[in-house]
Motif scaffolding. Structure first.
Motif, PDB file in Angstrom:
ATOM      1  N   ARG A 150      13.403   0.613  -1.738  1.00 29.95           N
ATOM      2  CA  ARG A 150      14.126   0.565  -2.565  1.00 29.95           C
ATOM      3  C   ARG A 150      12.969  -0.133  -3.773  1.00 29.95           C
ATOM      4  NH1 ARG A 150      18.592  -0.960   0.282  1.00 29.95           N
ATOM      5  NH2 ARG A 150      20.056   1.381   0.281  1.00 29.95           N
ATOM      6  N   HIS A 151      12.454  -1.319  -3.275  1.00 32.60           N
ATOM      7  CA  HIS A 151      11.523  -1.835  -3.978  1.00 32.60           C
ATOM      8  C   HIS A 151      10.535  -0.890  -4.810  1.00 32.60           C
ATOM      9  CE1 HIS A 151       9.442  -5.690  -5.342  1.00 32.60           C
ATOM     10  NE2 HIS A 151      10.269  -5.974  -6.016  1.00 32.60           N
ATOM     11  N   ALA A 152       9.475  -0.009  -4.080  1.00 28.97           N
ATOM     12  CA  ALA A 152       9.195   0.494  -4.457  1.00 28.97           C
ATOM     13  C   ALA A 152       9.719   1.488  -5.669  1.00 28.97           C
ATOM     14  CB  ALA A 152       8.175   1.859  -3.881  1.00 28.97           C
ATOM     15  N   GLN A 180      -0.852  -4.263  -4.713  1.00 29.50           N
ATOM     16  CA  GLN A 180      -0.685  -5.410  -4.575  1.00 29.50           C
ATOM     17  C   GLN A 180       0.607  -4.894  -3.785  1.00 29.50           C
ATOM     18  OE1 GLN A 180      -3.402  -7.049  -5.283  1.00 29.50           O
ATOM     19  NE2 GLN A 180      -2.967  -8.295  -3.308  1.00 29.50           N
ATOM     20  N   GLU A 181       1.504  -4.975  -3.731  1.00 27.69           N
ATOM     21  CA  GLU A 181       2.772  -5.002  -2.429  1.00 27.69           C
ATOM     22  C   GLU A 181       2.672  -4.736  -1.355  1.00 27.69           C
ATOM     23  OE1 GLU A 181       7.389  -4.199  -2.790  1.00 27.69           O
ATOM     24  OE2 GLU A 181       6.639  -6.100  -3.513  1.00 27.69           O
ATOM     25  N   GLU A 184      -0.403  -5.674   0.577  1.00 20.27           N
ATOM     26  CA  GLU A 184       0.298  -6.537   1.437  1.00 20.27           C
ATOM     27  C   GLU A 184       0.821  -6.040   2.638  1.00 20.27           C
ATOM     28  OE1 GLU A 184       1.925  -9.435  -0.971  1.00 20.27           O
ATOM     29  OE2 GLU A 184       0.333  -9.958  -2.008  1.00 20.27           O
ATOM     30  N   ARG A 185       1.750  -4.955   1.970  1.00 25.17           N
ATOM     31  CA  ARG A 185       2.564  -4.301   3.988  1.00 25.17           C
ATOM     32  C   ARG A 185       1.794  -3.414   4.462  1.00 25.17           C
ATOM     33  NH1 ARG A 185       6.603   0.416   2.714  1.00 25.17           N
ATOM     34  NH2 ARG A 185       8.049   0.740   5.023  1.00 25.17           N
ATOM     35  N   VAL A 186       0.591  -2.764   3.797  1.00 25.64           N
ATOM     36  CA  VAL A 186      -0.370  -1.885   4.688  1.00 25.64           C
ATOM     37  C   VAL A 186      -1.359  -3.162   6.351  1.00 25.64           C
ATOM     38  CG1 VAL A 186      -2.284  -0.126   4.805  1.00 25.64           C
ATOM     39  CG2 VAL A 186       0.249   0.074   3.437  1.00 25.64           C
TER      40      VAL A 186
END
Length: 191
Positions: A150-152, A180-181, A184-186
């Motif tokens: 949802r944020h994406a 950047q997000e 961090e997730r990857v």
């Protein structure tokens, strides 16, 4: 024959008996890029840095070249992702396709190939660590995946709005924050 031996095309017998040539260039490039990433020749930080540079150029070309049809395809992608999210389904494919559609909107096949290769690595990492139909995925992991998806989508909507308004600096700022997000997730997946 040289292209076939190199793996860039495959030749199969067509329905009418003649040869049917299939272009496998993108698949071959994607596989090579993914192999390099898996062999740790490319770090997550390098991938993100290159992706930021490429996506900035793509955004600039979209501002210059895109017309209503490209924007409509991007809007359709966002609507498809939102429809999945409303049903509490992950929209990983749609999120990746958004970036491929941006590359297509440049009307430059080189960007399409480069973005496709990068997104193939991103897709592999996401599918390896957050499969959409994996029964072993915990409720928490699935909920986190939905929230990230949802944020994406929020970033994608903002980027599209900026592009439609031809506001390149805002589109780049949103894309940089989005990537950047994703980095961090990857990175969490790689631990």
């Amino acid at each position: 024959r040289i292209l076939e031996l190199s793996g860039f095309i495959t030749v199969q017998k067509g329905g009418s008996g003649g040869p049917l040539i299939q272009n496998t260039i993108l698949h071959t490039i994607n596989a090579l890029f993914l192999d390099a990433f898996q062999m740790e020749k490319i770090s997550n930080q390098e991938l993100t840095s290159a992706r930021q540079d490429i996506e900035r150029v793509v955004l600039a070309r979209v501002v210059e070249k895109a017309d209503g049809a490209e924007f409509d395809r991007l809007r359709d992608n966002i609507h498809s992702a939102n429809a999945k999210l409303e049903k509490n389904l992950l929209a990983t494919d749609e999120n990746i396709q958004f970036h491929n559609l941006l590359a297509k909107a440049t009307k430059n096949h080189v960007y399409v190939i480069v973005m496709g290769s990068i997104m193939a690595v991103v897709r592999e990492l996401m599918s390896r660590h957050s499969p959409e139909d994996d029964a072993s995925m915990s409720s928490f992991q699935y909920t986190e995946g939905i929230l990230k998806s949802r944020h994406a989508q929020e970033y994608h909507e903002g980027i599209l709005n900026a592009l439609v308004e031809r506001d390149l600096p805002r589109a780049i700022k949103l894309m940089d924050a989005h990537l950047q997000e994703v980095e961090e997730r990857v990175q969490l997946f790689l631990k």
